[in-house]
Structure formats: C-alpha cells, structure tokens
Design a protein around this motif. Sequence first.
Motif, PDB file in Angstrom:
ATOM      1  N   SER A 184      -8.198  11.446 -10.116  1.00 52.29           N
ATOM      2  CA  SER A 184      -7.633  12.557 -10.882  1.00 52.29           C
ATOM      3  C   SER A 184      -6.902  13.549  -9.985  1.00 52.29           C
ATOM      4  N   GLU A 185      -7.123  13.474  -8.670  1.00 56.42           N
ATOM      5  CA  GLU A 185      -6.474  14.396  -7.739  1.00 56.42           C
ATOM      6  C   GLU A 185      -5.269  13.782  -7.033  1.00 56.42           C
ATOM      7  N   ILE A 186      -4.871  12.587  -7.440  1.00 56.76           N
ATOM      8  CA  ILE A 186      -3.732  11.948  -6.796  1.00 56.76           C
ATOM      9  C   ILE A 186      -2.458  12.734  -7.095  1.00 56.76           C
ATOM     10  N   SER A 187      -1.578  12.831  -6.103  1.00 58.75           N
ATOM     11  CA  SER A 187      -0.358  13.614  -6.252  1.00 58.75           C
ATOM     12  C   SER A 187       0.724  12.870  -7.028  1.00 58.75           C
ATOM     13  N   ARG A 188       0.713  11.550  -6.968  1.00 60.94           N
ATOM     14  CA  ARG A 188       1.695  10.732  -7.684  1.00 60.94           C
ATOM     15  C   ARG A 188       0.949   9.815  -8.653  1.00 60.94           C
ATOM     16  N   ASP A 189       1.449   9.718  -9.873  1.00 60.73           N
ATOM     17  CA  ASP A 189       0.799   8.876 -10.867  1.00 60.73           C
ATOM     18  C   ASP A 189       0.845   7.415 -10.418  1.00 60.73           C
ATOM     19  N   ILE A 246       5.059  15.129  -0.457  1.00 57.22           N
ATOM     20  CA  ILE A 246       5.553  16.029  -1.503  1.00 57.22           C
ATOM     21  C   ILE A 246       7.046  15.876  -1.740  1.00 57.22           C
ATOM     22  N   GLY A 247       7.719  15.012  -0.974  1.00 58.14           N
ATOM     23  CA  GLY A 247       9.130  14.742  -1.208  1.00 58.14           C
ATOM     24  C   GLY A 247       9.311  13.759  -2.356  1.00 58.14           C
ATOM     25  N   PRO A 248      10.556  13.422  -2.676  1.00 58.60           N
ATOM     26  CA  PRO A 248      10.818  12.560  -3.839  1.00 58.60           C
ATOM     27  C   PRO A 248      10.411  11.098  -3.652  1.00 58.60           C
ATOM     28  N   ASP A 249      10.314  10.636  -2.383  1.00 61.60           N
ATOM     29  CA  ASP A 249      10.070   9.216  -2.131  1.00 61.60           C
ATOM     30  C   ASP A 249       8.667   8.978  -1.593  1.00 61.60           C
ATOM     31  N   ALA A 250       7.945   8.071  -2.254  1.00 64.81           N
ATOM     32  CA  ALA A 250       6.594   7.716  -1.804  1.00 64.81           C
ATOM     33  C   ALA A 250       6.666   6.799  -0.585  1.00 64.81           C
ATOM     34  N   GLU A 251       5.592   6.812   0.209  1.00 62.71           N
ATOM     35  CA  GLU A 251       5.462   5.854   1.300  1.00 62.71           C
ATOM     36  C   GLU A 251       4.899   4.561   0.723  1.00 62.71           C
ATOM     37  N   VAL A 252       5.654   3.479   0.852  1.00 66.37           N
ATOM     38  CA  VAL A 252       5.208   2.156   0.414  1.00 66.37           C
ATOM     39  C   VAL A 252       5.390   1.208   1.594  1.00 66.37           C
ATOM     40  N   PHE A 253       4.313   0.542   2.003  1.00 67.52           N
ATOM     41  CA  PHE A 253       4.397  -0.344   3.156  1.00 67.52           C
ATOM     42  C   PHE A 253       3.635  -1.633   2.880  1.00 67.52           C
ATOM     43  N   THR A 254       3.875  -2.620   3.725  1.00 68.71           N
ATOM     44  CA  THR A 254       3.163  -3.895   3.607  1.00 68.71           C
ATOM     45  C   THR A 254       1.838  -3.794   4.345  1.00 68.71           C
ATOM     46  N   LYS A 255       0.757  -3.967   3.610  1.00 68.74           N
ATOM     47  CA  LYS A 255      -0.576  -3.893   4.202  1.00 68.74           C
ATOM     48  C   LYS A 255      -0.990  -5.213   4.827  1.00 68.74           C
ATOM     49  N   ALA A 256      -0.655  -6.311   4.186  1.00 70.08           N
ATOM     50  CA  ALA A 256      -1.035  -7.626   4.701  1.00 70.08           C
ATOM     51  C   ALA A 256      -0.100  -8.668   4.118  1.00 70.08           C
ATOM     52  N   GLN A 257      -0.036  -9.806   4.753  1.00 70.94           N
ATOM     53  CA  GLN A 257       0.731 -10.917   4.220  1.00 70.94           C
ATOM     54  C   GLN A 257      -0.038 -11.567   3.067  1.00 70.94           C
ATOM     55  N   ALA A 258       0.706 -12.231   2.180  1.00 75.34           N
ATOM     56  CA  ALA A 258       0.052 -12.970   1.113  1.00 75.34           C
ATOM     57  C   ALA A 258      -0.936 -13.969   1.704  1.00 75.34           C
ATOM     58  N   MET A 259      -2.134 -14.025   1.136  1.00 69.44           N
ATOM     59  CA  MET A 259      -3.221 -14.928   1.540  1.00 69.44           C
ATOM     60  C   MET A 259      -4.031 -14.401   2.726  1.00 69.44           C
ATOM     61  N   ALA A 260      -3.681 -13.222   3.269  1.00 64.94           N
ATOM     62  CA  ALA A 260      -4.368 -12.739   4.472  1.00 64.94           C
ATOM     63  C   ALA A 260      -5.526 -11.796   4.176  1.00 64.94           C
ATOM     64  N   ALA A 261      -5.644 -11.264   2.961  1.00 61.91           N
ATOM     65  CA  ALA A 261      -6.708 -10.321   2.647  1.00 61.91           C
ATOM     66  C   ALA A 261      -8.074 -11.005   2.650  1.00 61.91           C
ATOM     67  N   ALA A 317       0.843  -1.201   0.000  1.00 61.09           N
ATOM     68  CA  ALA A 317       0.000   0.000   0.000  1.00 61.09           C
ATOM     69  C   ALA A 317       0.871   1.240   0.000  1.00 61.09           C
ATOM     70  N   CYS A 318       0.346   2.292  -0.582  1.00 59.96           N
ATOM     71  CA  CYS A 318       0.975   3.608  -0.541  1.00 59.96           C
ATOM     72  C   CYS A 318       0.114   4.540   0.298  1.00 59.96           C
ATOM     73  N   GLY A 319       0.764   5.369   1.103  1.00 58.66           N
ATOM     74  CA  GLY A 319       0.034   6.320   1.928  1.00 58.66           C
ATOM     75  C   GLY A 319       0.371   7.745   1.549  1.00 58.66           C
ATOM     76  N   VAL A 320      -0.476   8.654   1.954  1.00 54.67           N
ATOM     77  CA  VAL A 320      -0.250  10.094   1.806  1.00 54.67           C
ATOM     78  C   VAL A 320      -0.024  10.455   0.339  1.00 54.67           C
ATOM     79  N   THR A 321      -0.898   9.987  -0.526  1.00 53.29           N
ATOM     80  CA  THR A 321      -0.770  10.256  -1.958  1.00 53.29           C
ATOM     81  C   THR A 321      -1.744  11.321  -2.449  1.00 53.29           C
ATOM     82  N   PHE A 322      -2.595  11.836  -1.570  1.00 54.71           N
ATOM     83  CA  PHE A 322      -3.536  12.895  -1.917  1.00 54.71           C
ATOM     84  C   PHE A 322      -3.357  14.063  -0.951  1.00 54.71           C
ATOM     85  N   ALA A 323      -3.493  15.286  -1.470  1.00 59.44           N
ATOM     86  CA  ALA A 323      -3.281  16.474  -0.635  1.00 59.44           C
ATOM     87  C   ALA A 323      -4.234  16.508   0.553  1.00 59.44           C
ATOM     88  N   ARG A 324      -5.498  16.136   0.333  1.00 62.65           N
ATOM     89  CA  ARG A 324      -6.474  16.232   1.417  1.00 62.65           C
ATOM     90  C   ARG A 324      -6.139  15.284   2.562  1.00 62.65           C
TER      91      ARG A 324
END
Length: 379
Positions: A286-291, A165-180, A94-101
């Motif tokens: 359409s309002e996402i900060s990172r493509d 707004i910095g150069p690096d996106a937040e990317v983290f593990t949301k769940a283990q494989a098979m756990a969703a 998952a990525c976090g903090v990708t929208f200004a709001r």
Amino acid sequence: MLNLPEGGMFVGRAWRRGIGPAVVTVRGADVVDITTREAPTMRDLLEQEDIPGFVESIPGEVIGSLDGLAQASVEATGGITRLIAPVDLQAVKACGVTFARSMVERVIEERAGGDPARAEAIRARVAEVIGDSLRDLVPGSDEAAEVKRLLQKEGLWSQYLEVGIGPDAEVFTKAQAMAAVGWGASVGLHPISQWNNPEPEVVLAVDSSGRIVGATLGNDVNLRDVEGRSALLLGKAKDNNAAASLGPFIRVFDDSFSIEDVRRMELSLTVQGEDGFVLEGQSSMSEISRDPADLVAQARGRHHQYPDGFVLYCGTMFAPVLDRDAPGQGFTHHLGDVVTISAAELGSLTNTVRLSTEAPEWTFGAGALMRNLASRGLL
C-alpha cells in the motif's frame, strides 16, 4: 513450511526424478503434475485465456504431498523430486526504488560509496533534509519536479531519486530465463560483496500480451556495496548464480484473488542466522510509489515485447539498518542465514544464503528444457 492459504489456485513447477521439469498445481495436500501437450511449460499455461478453468480440466497425476516435496526441496542436489522456481521461459525482470523508504537508502548507499561505516552519518544528514517528504509524492508529477529542484539546490539529488520520483521507473533484468531458484534452494551472494541484504517482494506474473495473471513471492538478493560503488555495476550486483528466488507457487488471479489484493498485500521477512541473530521486517504494498500495473506498462509495451511473458519484481520498502556485527555497520548477511518471506495470500518462500560460487551451478537452460520436452513427446 509453505503456509499456503486455503481456497486459492496455485500453479508451479517441480523436478521429477528420472523425468525432468513438470508443471504442477496444488490440490488439497497434494502436488499434482498437470503437464500436457497443450501446456508443457509454465509459459504455455499462463497464456491460456481461462487459466483456472484450464487447470481444473486436467486430471493430472499426484507426485507427492505438499509437505513432503517441501522437505525434499531444502538445498536439494541431484535429480530428486522437488519444487523448483514456478517460471521457465519467462523473462525475469525487476523494478527498483519503488518505495520512499528504500529510495532514501539507495541515496545513502550511493553517498557512502558502498562503505557501510560511512552510512550512519550520511543517513542522519539525508533524513534531516528529506525527512518523509517523498512518501506521498506521485512520480512524474509537478510536485515531484519541485522536490527535485529543492534537492538539487541542497546538493542531494541522486540517480536513485530520478527513478524514484521522476517519470520513468527503473526496470532491469534480474535473471535469465530458467535461472531463478525456488522454495528451499540456496540463494547466492557474489563473493566480492561484504554488505548485502534480502529484499522481500511481490512478483507479478505477466503473459505475452501484458495481462497480469497472478503473483508470487520473490527475494531480489541485493549487494549494497557493489551497487553503491556505481549504479553501472547493477548487473554484477543483481544477476548472479542463484541470486533470484521465486515461489513457492504462482497464485493465479480468479474470483478469490486479483490485482486489488496485490495492492493491499503485506509482506513479512525473517532472517535467522546460525549465530542466533534474528532480523524481522515488513514491506507494505500500500506504500508503493508506483502502481503495480504502471510498472508492468513501463516494462512492456510497443517499446518492448515479451513473447514468452515475464515476471516482474515490484520492489520493496525493506532496507535494514539494524547493526549486526558492530555499531554503525548496519545489517549484512552471514552465510547460512535462513531467509523466509511471507504473505497471507501467497504463503512463504524460504531460502538459505550461500555464496553464488557455492550454490549449485545453473546448468538446465532453455535448450535443455526443449530437448527434454521433445524426448517426452510434449512438443
């Protein structure tokens, strides 16, 4: 119900009574088992060079109607035939903090230390200084660096703004494989949380080479008080039993659906409480900060590989501030809330909110999947 649009190619997974997990597709009003030795898992299906052509070439077996399986999937227990999350061996990222709001709300959570009672005053102060100045910024640009300098001068710089707004996106593990969990299942809140909310998101399906092959809907269940106390508690805030919801199906990219449609997608959310409370919200891609393609590139590359592919929650602009229980307290879930996330291109994803300690335990992992497939002669 699922509200799938006509014309798209949808693939997913179902649990079959007495058999186990199956790879499925939707044909008309039916759900069809297309599990084969060539593609015994969703991982293998999404690795096919021509996914639509491969799916169409398999006759399959009808296992039930779409509506019937949807009804059977609502908080289902035991081994009944039902829909399950449309991924198996893929990593769930998952990525976090990708929208200004939502970026501003993360700053508020941090400043409030996870206390919703303090959030209202801090929200007014942050809005006074920041306003909408972040909305059109390109992360990592010279203009973003200047905004960072100004916010630091005001004493309002935050680790959330750094990844927003910095150069690096937040990317983290949301769940283990098979756990969703999938459509109709319970979604889980850690019992320690008193301030939390759903997060309606587009989730990209990515194969092992980094090719984006489709999209689905996701609920990135969020514990605002836990993460607000410390960003180092992100794992506790995000990765709990039944805290990652995906579905109802993955819509595969084809002539009718592409990444351009994802970039324009409009998501809606409805929370219906047993107390009669109703919350509605939207999130506009359409309002996402990172493509979205940039988010995938930041998650996977020479620095990190995913041999079984991965799915990637893209973040949300939805950050509820409507008071539910008392003035100034904002929104938080009540147990029994029914959360529905919808997009015209992907259908709808519905789940019921429970405690993670009350949701069914996660017991069927990758080892169990391999043993099951081997016993069926699929490996």
